[in-house]
Design a protein around this motif. Structure first.
Motif, mmCIF file in Angstrom:
data_model
loop_
_atom_site.group_PDB
_atom_site.id
_atom_site.type_symbol
_atom_site.label_atom_id
_atom_site.label_comp_id
_atom_site.label_asym_id
_atom_site.label_seq_id
_atom_site.Cartn_x
_atom_site.Cartn_y
_atom_site.Cartn_z
ATOM 1 N N ARG A 15 0.175 -6.882 -3.983
ATOM 2 C CA ARG A 15 1.617 -6.760 -4.246
ATOM 3 C C ARG A 15 1.942 -5.386 -4.821
ATOM 4 N NH1 ARG A 15 1.280 -12.597 -5.634
ATOM 5 N NH2 ARG A 15 0.971 -12.053 -7.819
ATOM 6 N N LEU A 16 1.089 -4.878 -5.701
ATOM 7 C CA LEU A 16 1.294 -3.528 -6.227
ATOM 8 C C LEU A 16 1.224 -2.494 -5.104
ATOM 9 C CD1 LEU A 16 -0.782 -3.635 -9.536
ATOM 10 C CD2 LEU A 16 1.712 -3.443 -9.322
ATOM 11 N N GLN A 17 0.296 -2.696 -4.172
ATOM 12 C CA GLN A 17 0.165 -1.781 -3.044
ATOM 13 C C GLN A 17 1.423 -1.800 -2.185
ATOM 14 O OE1 GLN A 17 -2.944 0.174 -2.173
ATOM 15 N NE2 GLN A 17 -1.120 1.189 -1.460
ATOM 16 N N ILE A 18 1.958 -2.985 -1.937
ATOM 17 C CA ILE A 18 3.190 -3.100 -1.151
ATOM 18 C C ILE A 18 4.329 -2.357 -1.848
ATOM 19 C CG2 ILE A 18 4.963 -4.715 -0.359
ATOM 20 C CD1 ILE A 18 2.606 -6.729 0.149
ATOM 21 N N LEU A 19 4.462 -2.535 -3.158
ATOM 22 C CA LEU A 19 5.504 -1.805 -3.904
ATOM 23 C C LEU A 19 5.308 -0.306 -3.771
ATOM 24 C CD1 LEU A 19 6.010 -3.791 -7.228
ATOM 25 C CD2 LEU A 19 7.670 -3.441 -5.395
ATOM 26 N N ASN A 20 4.063 0.137 -3.822
ATOM 27 C CA ASN A 20 3.770 1.562 -3.661
ATOM 28 C C ASN A 20 4.164 2.050 -2.273
ATOM 29 O OD1 ASN A 20 2.598 4.122 -4.452
ATOM 30 N ND2 ASN A 20 0.927 3.610 -3.062
ATOM 31 N N TRP A 21 3.823 1.299 -1.248
ATOM 32 C CA TRP A 21 4.189 1.684 0.120
ATOM 33 C C TRP A 21 5.699 1.752 0.282
ATOM 34 C CZ3 TRP A 21 0.552 -2.456 2.576
ATOM 35 C CH2 TRP A 21 -0.781 -1.999 2.528
ATOM 36 N N THR A 58 0.673 -14.635 4.221
ATOM 37 C CA THR A 58 0.320 -14.100 2.899
ATOM 38 C C THR A 58 1.293 -12.989 2.504
ATOM 39 O OG1 THR A 58 -2.003 -14.678 3.140
ATOM 40 C CG2 THR A 58 -1.481 -12.944 1.547
ATOM 41 N N VAL A 59 1.565 -12.085 3.429
ATOM 42 C CA VAL A 59 2.497 -10.991 3.145
ATOM 43 C C VAL A 59 3.889 -11.544 2.846
ATOM 44 C CG1 VAL A 59 3.651 -8.960 4.121
ATOM 45 C CG2 VAL A 59 1.189 -9.255 4.409
ATOM 46 N N SER A 60 4.322 -12.523 3.609
ATOM 47 C CA SER A 60 5.630 -13.137 3.366
ATOM 48 C C SER A 60 5.686 -13.765 1.979
ATOM 49 C CB SER A 60 5.941 -14.183 4.433
ATOM 50 O OG SER A 60 6.131 -13.557 5.682
ATOM 51 N N GLU A 61 4.622 -14.442 1.588
ATOM 52 C CA GLU A 61 4.582 -15.046 0.244
ATOM 53 C C GLU A 61 4.594 -13.969 -0.837
ATOM 54 O OE1 GLU A 61 4.610 -17.383 -3.005
ATOM 55 O OE2 GLU A 61 5.090 -17.963 -0.959
ATOM 56 N N TYR A 62 3.823 -12.911 -0.643
ATOM 57 C CA TYR A 62 3.808 -11.822 -1.624
ATOM 58 C C TYR A 62 5.187 -11.188 -1.758
ATOM 59 C CZ TYR A 62 -1.327 -11.828 -1.966
ATOM 60 O OH TYR A 62 -2.632 -12.145 -2.203
ATOM 61 N N LEU A 63 5.854 -10.973 -0.643
ATOM 62 C CA LEU A 63 7.198 -10.396 -0.688
ATOM 63 C C LEU A 63 8.182 -11.356 -1.357
ATOM 64 C CD1 LEU A 63 7.172 -8.714 2.802
ATOM 65 C CD2 LEU A 63 7.411 -7.523 0.614
ATOM 66 N N ALA A 64 8.014 -12.656 -1.141
ATOM 67 C CA ALA A 64 8.876 -13.644 -1.797
ATOM 68 C C ALA A 64 8.674 -13.610 -3.316
ATOM 69 C CB ALA A 64 8.602 -15.039 -1.245
#
Length: 101
Positions: A15-21, A58-64
């Motif tokens: 999730r931190l990586q997604i925020l960074n991206w 998994t990505v959808s859940e992390y974004l949620a």
């Protein structure tokens, strides 16, 4: 903003990586073109999923989780959902850390 939920959302490397991206999507998704024709709405789940190598669910859940914590905003256009960082909330998080912790 519930502080416990906020910090739980941040307590995951992916999730931190997604925020960074999402901080600099033009750098991390250089070939990205939004299906709606407007990249300013954010990045769709499929592109985040491909970059992460995680399953789409998994990505959808992390974004949620990030969305419930207020760290990302979602925009639905047609069949696509686009995500971008909520810079106001992230700035408030920085202030919270600086003044409370």
């Amino acid at each position: 903003m519930d502080q416990v939920e906020l910090f739980k959302a941040l307590a995951n490397k992916a999730r931190l990586q997604i925020l960074n991206w999402l901080k600099e999507p033009e750098t991390h998704f250089p070939d990205y073109k939004a299906s709606c024709g407007d990249n300013s709405v954010g990045v769709c789940v499929g592109h985040i999923q491909r970059k992460s190598g995680l399953t789409q669910s998994t990505v959808s859940e992390y974004l949620a989780v990030l969305q419930r914590a207020g760290l990302v905003n979602a925009t639905r256009i047609g069949q696509w959902t686009y995500y971008q960082r909520n810079e106001t909330a992230i700035k408030a998080l920085g202030q919270l850390i600086a003044t409370t912790l």
